[in-house]
Design a protein around this motif. Sequence first.
Motif, PDB file in Angstrom:
ATOM      1  N   ALA A  72       0.820  -1.200   0.000  1.00 11.81           N
ATOM      2  CA  ALA A  72       0.000   0.000   0.000  1.00 11.81           C
ATOM      3  C   ALA A  72       0.857   1.253   0.000  1.00 11.81           C
ATOM      4  O   ALA A  72       2.012   1.245   0.395  1.00 11.81           O
ATOM      5  CB  ALA A  72      -0.914   0.002   1.224  1.00 11.81           C
ATOM      6  N   ARG A  73       0.276   2.340  -0.462  1.00 15.54           N
ATOM      7  CA  ARG A  73       0.858   3.671  -0.351  1.00 15.54           C
ATOM      8  C   ARG A  73       2.257   3.773  -0.958  1.00 15.54           C
ATOM      9  O   ARG A  73       3.259   3.788  -0.246  1.00 15.54           O
ATOM     10  CB  ARG A  73       0.886   4.126   1.098  1.00 15.54           C
ATOM     11  N   ALA A  74       2.320   3.847  -2.223  1.00 12.36           N
ATOM     12  CA  ALA A  74       3.567   4.121  -2.945  1.00 12.36           C
ATOM     13  C   ALA A  74       4.673   3.119  -2.626  1.00 12.36           C
ATOM     14  O   ALA A  74       5.797   3.490  -2.324  1.00 12.36           O
ATOM     15  CB  ALA A  74       4.038   5.535  -2.645  1.00 12.36           C
ATOM     16  N   GLY A  75       4.339   1.843  -2.690  1.00 12.84           N
ATOM     17  CA  GLY A  75       5.366   0.824  -2.570  1.00 12.84           C
ATOM     18  C   GLY A  75       5.758   0.460  -1.166  1.00 12.84           C
ATOM     19  O   GLY A  75       6.884   0.014  -0.938  1.00 12.84           O
ATOM     20  N   GLY A  76       4.865   0.585  -0.216  1.00 19.99           N
ATOM     21  CA  GLY A  76       5.209   0.213   1.145  1.00 19.99           C
ATOM     22  C   GLY A  76       4.026   0.300   2.079  1.00 19.99           C
ATOM     23  O   GLY A  76       2.868   0.336   1.646  1.00 19.99           O
ATOM     24  N   TRP A  77       4.315   0.345   3.377  1.00 18.78           N
ATOM     25  CA  TRP A  77       3.272   0.388   4.389  1.00 18.78           C
ATOM     26  C   TRP A  77       3.514   1.536   5.361  1.00 18.78           C
ATOM     27  O   TRP A  77       4.664   1.798   5.758  1.00 18.78           O
ATOM     28  CB  TRP A  77       3.241  -0.932   5.173  1.00 18.78           C
ATOM     29  N   LYS A  78       2.448   2.189   5.750  1.00 22.13           N
ATOM     30  CA  LYS A  78       2.517   3.238   6.756  1.00 22.13           C
ATOM     31  C   LYS A  78       2.789   2.603   8.109  1.00 22.13           C
ATOM     32  O   LYS A  78       2.123   1.642   8.500  1.00 22.13           O
ATOM     33  CB  LYS A  78       1.195   4.005   6.800  1.00 22.13           C
ATOM     34  N   VAL A  79       3.799   3.106   8.815  1.00 18.17           N
ATOM     35  CA  VAL A  79       4.158   2.552  10.121  1.00 18.17           C
ATOM     36  C   VAL A  79       4.282   3.684  11.135  1.00 18.17           C
ATOM     37  O   VAL A  79       4.474   4.852  10.770  1.00 18.17           O
ATOM     38  CB  VAL A  79       5.491   1.771  10.057  1.00 18.17           C
ATOM     39  N   ASP A  80       4.181   3.329  12.401  1.00 14.91           N
ATOM     40  CA  ASP A  80       4.310   4.306  13.492  1.00 14.91           C
ATOM     41  C   ASP A  80       5.557   3.969  14.299  1.00 14.91           C
ATOM     42  O   ASP A  80       5.521   3.111  15.187  1.00 14.91           O
ATOM     43  CB  ASP A  80       3.065   4.272  14.384  1.00 14.91           C
ATOM     44  N   VAL A  81       6.668   4.634  13.989  1.00 16.33           N
ATOM     45  CA  VAL A  81       7.931   4.312  14.647  1.00 16.33           C
ATOM     46  C   VAL A  81       8.099   5.025  15.976  1.00 16.33           C
ATOM     47  O   VAL A  81       9.138   4.892  16.625  1.00 16.33           O
ATOM     48  CB  VAL A  81       9.131   4.636  13.729  1.00 16.33           C
ATOM     49  N   SER A  82       7.088   5.787  16.401  1.00 14.36           N
ATOM     50  CA  SER A  82       7.165   6.413  17.726  1.00 14.36           C
ATOM     51  C   SER A  82       6.949   5.385  18.826  1.00 14.36           C
ATOM     52  O   SER A  82       7.263   5.625  19.985  1.00 14.36           O
ATOM     53  CB  SER A  82       6.129   7.527  17.852  1.00 14.36           C
ATOM     54  N   ARG A  83       6.418   4.228  18.454  1.00 17.57           N
ATOM     55  CA  ARG A  83       6.172   3.156  19.419  1.00 17.57           C
ATOM     56  C   ARG A  83       7.365   2.216  19.483  1.00 17.57           C
ATOM     57  O   ARG A  83       8.152   2.120  18.557  1.00 17.57           O
ATOM     58  CB  ARG A  83       4.911   2.375  19.024  1.00 17.57           C
ATOM     59  N   GLY A  84       7.463   1.471  20.586  1.00 18.54           N
ATOM     60  CA  GLY A  84       8.528   0.498  20.719  1.00 18.54           C
ATOM     61  C   GLY A  84       9.884   1.144  20.958  1.00 18.54           C
ATOM     62  O   GLY A  84      10.003   2.341  21.212  1.00 18.54           O
ATOM     63  N   GLU A  85      10.927   0.325  20.853  1.00 13.52           N
ATOM     64  CA  GLU A  85      12.285   0.777  21.140  1.00 13.52           C
ATOM     65  C   GLU A  85      13.062   1.021  19.855  1.00 13.52           C
ATOM     66  O   GLU A  85      12.733   0.485  18.800  1.00 13.52           O
ATOM     67  CB  GLU A  85      13.018  -0.282  21.983  1.00 13.52           C
ATOM     68  N   ARG A  86      14.119   1.825  19.975  1.00 12.73           N
ATOM     69  CA  ARG A  86      15.073   1.980  18.880  1.00 12.73           C
ATOM     70  C   ARG A  86      16.304   1.152  19.200  1.00 12.73           C
ATOM     71  O   ARG A  86      16.822   1.187  20.301  1.00 12.73           O
ATOM     72  CB  ARG A  86      15.482   3.446  18.705  1.00 12.73           C
ATOM     73  N   ASN A  87      16.777   0.390  18.215  1.00 13.23           N
ATOM     74  CA  ASN A  87      17.957  -0.452  18.387  1.00 13.23           C
ATOM     75  C   ASN A  87      19.013   0.005  17.380  1.00 13.23           C
ATOM     76  O   ASN A  87      18.783  -0.018  16.173  1.00 13.23           O
ATOM     77  CB  ASN A  87      17.581  -1.924  18.157  1.00 13.23           C
TER      78      ASN A  87
END
Length: 399
Positions: free
Chosen positions: A13-28
């Motif tokens: 979806a949406r121009a070759g990918g998926w909308k995601v919410d990276v404000s959630r979870g941890e950054r590694n």
Amino acid sequence: MGVVEVLDPVAPARAGGWKVDVSRGERNGRVSSEWFNRPDDERYLSLDDLWTNVKGRSERSRSRVVQTADIRVEAARDNPERLHLMLPKAHEPVAPTHWAFGQLASIVGAPASYLRQLPAPLAGINLQYGLTNHRAEQVKTFETEDGRTELRAVTGPDYGRIHDFELVEAVQRIAGNGTGDTRWKVPGVLDWSTGVYNPDVEISRDTTTLYASDRDVFLFLVDDRNPIEAGKLPDGSPDLYFRGFYCWNSEVGAKTLGMASFYLRAVCQNRNLWGVEDFQEIKIRHSKYAASRFAHEAAPALTRFANSSPQGFVNGIKAARQQIVARTDEDRDDFLRKRGFSKAESGKIIEKVLMEEGRPPESIFDFVQGITRLARDKTQQDARLDMEGRAKKLLDRVG
């Protein structure tokens, strides 16, 4: 929410990918660190190319056990400013790599950094004295021929070597070439301007996550054409995750063998992992029985994760969302303070959730998300890791 949905990878979806919410979870940042520090000659575009390199050097290598007192240090014939070693029953001298020289110096109790600053003949005298007068001790050498014979490692006699190619082969069994011929592949890239994660990015030396040096291998792959929906975002859109894992090894003793599996929401251009959840890690020291542990523990764990259903992960997220632990401001503050957070930290965690969700935290999942967001603000790594660990501990106790 109770249904696990693996979305169709052929119609992103949406121009070759998926909308995601990276404000959630941890950054590694582990993969990003590897990506940043690897020169071009340590970057590979496929698992086949990587395997060919590390398998070839293994076939040109040999290992044997010798006495330290029997090792002779001499100046190189073609360069008196370089040191070579003559090992027992060897016909030609071997040239120690930077890493092997440090290992050898450590064994005899000499500071490698100091020896490297000395003129080669003087450094050789000091090292020879240490080897000759050191208590009788066996060491295991690892020598590789490639035009000349290099001494790549000097370890204890019981060092349980797991060759780098063995780890690559274990990954190939589940990931093929790592370029999209199976579900597992080099990751795509997050577009920060749109919040869309695109899995279909050309694999180049700038984007690859397959690495090998003379000391180690490191591989990171994702199943990013098959997103998993685990609940909804505040706007009603799906909260999407992908499966991912990375693994590493050093056949010369520079690091342990290990692997980590997790769920994540995106990988950015700098190869930071965003929105990481359910992080699990296995480490194996190269002790006497390391090869057996790899065969019976680590490799099967990787296969299990690759073939497993995400149902358990999704159910855990569902349970965390449904487990309401606070309905009032007093409940929220009390919940956090009982778990070791200061009054100031508690206020910031609640504020983070209020800003992102438009409401104060109520469920275990809300609090975990608030804690991990606050962890990102920590400038000291120890403080950040401590807070991320407390968030994970809280989520692990659900149910």
